[in-house]
Design a protein around this motif. Sequence first.
Motif, PDB file in Angstrom:
ATOM      1  N   PRO A  23       4.088  12.183 -13.068  1.00  0.00           N
ATOM      2  CA  PRO A  23       5.197  12.037 -12.119  1.00  0.00           C
ATOM      3  C   PRO A  23       6.389  12.836 -12.632  1.00  0.00           C
ATOM      4  CG  PRO A  23       4.904  10.025 -13.400  1.00  0.00           C
ATOM      5  CD  PRO A  23       3.762  10.917 -13.749  1.00  0.00           C
ATOM      6  N   ALA A  24       7.112  13.489 -11.717  1.00  0.00           N
ATOM      7  CA  ALA A  24       8.184  14.389 -12.110  1.00  0.00           C
ATOM      8  C   ALA A  24       9.394  14.202 -11.206  1.00  0.00           C
ATOM      9  CB  ALA A  24       7.694  15.844 -12.054  1.00  0.00           C
ATOM     10  N   PRO A  25      10.578  14.641 -11.661  1.00  0.00           N
ATOM     11  CA  PRO A  25      11.765  14.560 -10.801  1.00  0.00           C
ATOM     12  C   PRO A  25      11.554  15.284  -9.478  1.00  0.00           C
ATOM     13  CG  PRO A  25      12.405  15.039 -13.057  1.00  0.00           C
ATOM     14  CD  PRO A  25      10.899  15.145 -13.010  1.00  0.00           C
ATOM     15  N   SER A  26      12.455  15.003  -8.547  1.00  0.00           N
ATOM     16  CA  SER A  26      12.399  15.561  -7.191  1.00  0.00           C
ATOM     17  C   SER A  26      11.179  15.064  -6.429  1.00  0.00           C
ATOM     18  CB  SER A  26      12.420  17.097  -7.220  1.00  0.00           C
ATOM     19  OG  SER A  26      13.586  17.573  -7.832  1.00  0.00           O
ATOM     20  N   ARG A  27      10.702  13.863  -6.813  1.00  0.00           N
ATOM     21  CA  ARG A  27       9.630  13.183  -6.067  1.00  0.00           C
ATOM     22  C   ARG A  27       8.337  13.987  -6.054  1.00  0.00           C
ATOM     23  NH1 ARG A  27      14.551  12.524  -3.412  1.00  0.00           N
ATOM     24  NH2 ARG A  27      15.223  10.357  -3.268  1.00  0.00           N
ATOM     25  N   THR A  28       8.001  14.548  -7.203  1.00  0.00           N
ATOM     26  CA  THR A  28       6.825  15.399  -7.293  1.00  0.00           C
ATOM     27  C   THR A  28       5.794  14.844  -8.268  1.00  0.00           C
ATOM     28  OG1 THR A  28       7.929  16.751  -8.981  1.00  0.00           O
ATOM     29  CG2 THR A  28       8.078  17.512  -6.711  1.00  0.00           C
ATOM     30  N   SER A  73      12.316  16.372 -19.328  1.00  0.00           N
ATOM     31  CA  SER A  73      11.370  17.001 -18.415  1.00  0.00           C
ATOM     32  C   SER A  73       9.954  16.538 -18.739  1.00  0.00           C
ATOM     33  CB  SER A  73      11.434  18.522 -18.548  1.00  0.00           C
ATOM     34  OG  SER A  73      10.300  19.136 -17.963  1.00  0.00           O
ATOM     35  N   PRO A  74       9.112  16.328 -17.734  1.00  0.00           N
ATOM     36  CA  PRO A  74       7.715  15.982 -18.010  1.00  0.00           C
ATOM     37  C   PRO A  74       6.954  17.123 -18.677  1.00  0.00           C
ATOM     38  CG  PRO A  74       8.048  16.349 -15.663  1.00  0.00           C
ATOM     39  CD  PRO A  74       9.407  16.330 -16.298  1.00  0.00           C
ATOM     40  N   LEU A  75       7.546  18.319 -18.717  1.00  0.00           N
ATOM     41  CA  LEU A  75       6.925  19.453 -19.399  1.00  0.00           C
ATOM     42  C   LEU A  75       7.608  19.757 -20.734  1.00  0.00           C
ATOM     43  CD1 LEU A  75       6.309  21.947 -16.433  1.00  0.00           C
ATOM     44  CD2 LEU A  75       4.737  20.266 -17.419  1.00  0.00           C
ATOM     45  N   ALA A  76       8.343  18.812 -21.253  1.00  0.00           N
ATOM     46  CA  ALA A  76       9.057  19.029 -22.520  1.00  0.00           C
ATOM     47  C   ALA A  76       8.093  19.476 -23.618  1.00  0.00           C
ATOM     48  CB  ALA A  76       9.764  17.744 -22.946  1.00  0.00           C
ATOM     49  N   GLY A  77       8.435  20.563 -24.259  1.00  0.00           N
ATOM     50  CA  GLY A  77       7.643  21.069 -25.373  1.00  0.00           C
ATOM     51  C   GLY A  77       6.542  22.019 -24.986  1.00  0.00           C
ATOM     52  N   GLY A 104       0.784  -1.226   0.000  1.00  0.00           N
ATOM     53  CA  GLY A 104       0.000   0.000   0.000  1.00  0.00           C
ATOM     54  C   GLY A 104       0.812   1.269   0.000  1.00  0.00           C
ATOM     55  N   ILE A 105       2.130   1.158  -0.240  1.00  0.00           N
ATOM     56  CA  ILE A 105       2.991   2.343  -0.313  1.00  0.00           C
ATOM     57  C   ILE A 105       3.282   2.659  -1.778  1.00  0.00           C
ATOM     58  CG2 ILE A 105       5.239   3.316   0.269  1.00  0.00           C
ATOM     59  CD1 ILE A 105       3.392   3.007   2.644  1.00  0.00           C
ATOM     60  N   VAL A 106       3.056   3.912  -2.161  1.00  0.00           N
ATOM     61  CA  VAL A 106       3.355   4.383  -3.517  1.00  0.00           C
ATOM     62  C   VAL A 106       4.414   5.471  -3.403  1.00  0.00           C
ATOM     63  CG1 VAL A 106       2.431   5.457  -5.601  1.00  0.00           C
ATOM     64  CG2 VAL A 106       1.016   3.862  -4.293  1.00  0.00           C
ATOM     65  N   GLU A 107       5.394   5.421  -4.279  1.00  0.00           N
ATOM     66  CA  GLU A 107       6.490   6.396  -4.240  1.00  0.00           C
ATOM     67  C   GLU A 107       6.673   7.055  -5.600  1.00  0.00           C
ATOM     68  OE1 GLU A 107       9.419   4.438  -0.893  1.00  0.00           O
ATOM     69  OE2 GLU A 107       9.714   3.827  -2.984  1.00  0.00           O
ATOM     70  N   VAL A 108       7.231   8.255  -5.576  1.00  0.00           N
ATOM     71  CA  VAL A 108       7.758   8.886  -6.779  1.00  0.00           C
ATOM     72  C   VAL A 108       9.243   9.105  -6.531  1.00  0.00           C
ATOM     73  CG1 VAL A 108       7.705  10.894  -8.296  1.00  0.00           C
ATOM     74  CG2 VAL A 108       5.577   9.997  -7.354  1.00  0.00           C
ATOM     75  N   THR A 109      10.072   8.657  -7.448  1.00  0.00           N
ATOM     76  CA  THR A 109      11.518   8.683  -7.246  1.00  0.00           C
ATOM     77  C   THR A 109      12.108  10.034  -7.612  1.00  0.00           C
ATOM     78  OG1 THR A 109      12.112   7.994  -9.488  1.00  0.00           O
ATOM     79  CG2 THR A 109      11.537   6.249  -7.909  1.00  0.00           C
ATOM     80  N   ALA A 110      13.398  10.184  -7.320  1.00  0.00           N
ATOM     81  CA  ALA A 110      14.114  11.410  -7.665  1.00  0.00           C
ATOM     82  C   ALA A 110      14.137  11.630  -9.177  1.00  0.00           C
ATOM     83  CB  ALA A 110      15.538  11.367  -7.121  1.00  0.00           C
ATOM     84  N   GLU A 160      14.184  20.853 -12.993  1.00  0.00           N
ATOM     85  CA  GLU A 160      15.628  20.642 -12.933  1.00  0.00           C
ATOM     86  C   GLU A 160      15.976  19.165 -13.133  1.00  0.00           C
ATOM     87  OE1 GLU A 160      18.083  22.734 -12.638  1.00  0.00           O
ATOM     88  OE2 GLU A 160      17.087  24.612 -12.121  1.00  0.00           O
ATOM     89  N   LEU A 161      16.913  18.889 -14.037  1.00  0.00           N
ATOM     90  CA  LEU A 161      17.397  17.529 -14.272  1.00  0.00           C
ATOM     91  C   LEU A 161      18.864  17.388 -13.914  1.00  0.00           C
ATOM     92  CD1 LEU A 161      15.743  16.696 -17.741  1.00  0.00           C
ATOM     93  CD2 LEU A 161      14.798  16.385 -15.448  1.00  0.00           C
ATOM     94  N   GLY A 162      19.450  18.440 -13.343  1.00  0.00           N
ATOM     95  CA  GLY A 162      20.885  18.436 -13.098  1.00  0.00           C
ATOM     96  C   GLY A 162      21.357  17.357 -12.149  1.00  0.00           C
ATOM     97  N   ALA A 163      20.515  16.949 -11.205  1.00  0.00           N
ATOM     98  CA  ALA A 163      20.939  15.954 -10.224  1.00  0.00           C
ATOM     99  C   ALA A 163      20.750  14.525 -10.716  1.00  0.00           C
ATOM    100  CB  ALA A 163      20.164  16.145  -8.921  1.00  0.00           C
TER     101      ALA A 163
END
Length: 513
Positions: A350-355, A79-83, A36-42, A127-130
């Motif tokens: 889903p987006a980087p930085s667990r967002t 990026s999930p917002l590409a374009g 029952g745990i859902v995660e979004v990764t870095a 940001e994708l630098g990390a």
Amino acid sequence: MQTGDGLLVRINPLAGELAPNTLIGLCESAQRHGNGIVEVTARGSIQIRGLTAASACLLAEEVDSLGIAVRSGVPVDTSPLAGIDPMEIANPAPLAAAIRLAIAEAGLARRLGPKVSVVVDGRGQIELGAILGDVRLVAVDGEHWRLSAAGDETSARLIGEFDADAACVATLGILRAIAALGRQGRARDLSLETVRVATKGPEASHSFPPPSVLPDISPTRGEIRPASAPALAGEAKHEASSGNVVLSTTDTVAERTEAPKLPISPLVEEMSGRTEGGAKKRNLSSDAVSANDSNSEHSRATDSSPIGILPLTDGRIALGIALPFGSIDAATLIDFCIAATEHGATGIRPAPSRTLLIMGLDRAAAATLTATAKTLGLVTSPTDPRIRIAACPGAPACASGLIAARDVAAEIAADLGSDLDTTLSLHVSGCAKGCAHPGPAALTIVGDEKGAAFVVGGTAKGLPAAYTAGYEAARGMGRLTKLLAQERKPDENAAACLARLGAKRLAQALAQE
């Protein structure tokens, strides 16, 4: 992937977006077949935990029945917002698509290991630098891309600048060279000369060297770290245990000309002028600051976190919400998705930085949904201290965990949020594996057989400077915070202060009643 709390499944939606009802269905499946745990990764992937070999198969069937097409093969991250991001220097989607097609046509996916990846960064609001990549392509302008290999934006070795066609050819060349090493091969295993030869193709004449060979360094992020083994060339090294590439700041490479002098101790948001793309600290217009213009806590004007309002090219907006420590129970996420649907959300990305990015809202709906998210315990402000602490599930969720890592992290954030030094990168790990943050942090609290170990400037595997009882970990962090406030010099960041004070002084502070 086997973890201490069972099998873990990672899902990358092919469309990059899920309808709220589809995400609800995925959460219900996580409740039925996992813990029952859902995660979004870095990196912006969805993870479902606590599966068994049998339940993972049932989950896969339900993912198919929900109509979720998932990415497979070599990850090519954008990026999930590409374009649709007005802040982008260039749209990375066409180049990423060309690279995916070239990989498929060359049959490389089956010859490369599962961790090999490519990052194509258009330099927008996300940001994708990390994010680590075997190949990194970062927009320089509308036509050219800077290529580097083996690392994140501060550690990857710069190779040159290419137009889009040549960048695709060069990327494929590097991936072919990695494939020649076998399924365990990575870009860090290639010599610099091999990488340079691999990038030469019919379009090689279109490439040119970067204007600077100095790595971008942020001393406040913990990206300058001890090294232990050779990587690409010169004095580049990597941590064999985590696979993270590390470039020393004294790196020297033959054949390179002297670069112009650049500062190497910049602010976090200004990575020495960013040799990868020339981006600088953004100043969004006041119209694009928050979901609630009267509430300054949602301001993104001086923050690169994808939390809050993100303007899009067509005048619409996306709302960024983060999961606390990247994790949430499925029932809470279902409640949030229901609220998002009621407020007109058309999709969730889903987006980087667990967002998570909520699409299709107007500003009034975004403000109301932000309030709902806050009530549910999600992170709605880029100043929330929880986004500055990396924490794994820990005990008892993970069988490997020796301390309740997320409980400790939550207690630290609640008790010390306003007192935590903004330059202090903090990692709380249930065990020495360091799954939530494989690289070094200014301070790592890690569970072991003696209790909670405090590691300064290293990874969860590092040599502890001091110990406290596991249940005292958060209180011990409070004592160190007070010590930093007393001892830190005006020109000294928190990490440097901790290193200067040394193990004996830290142990004394942790032993105080």
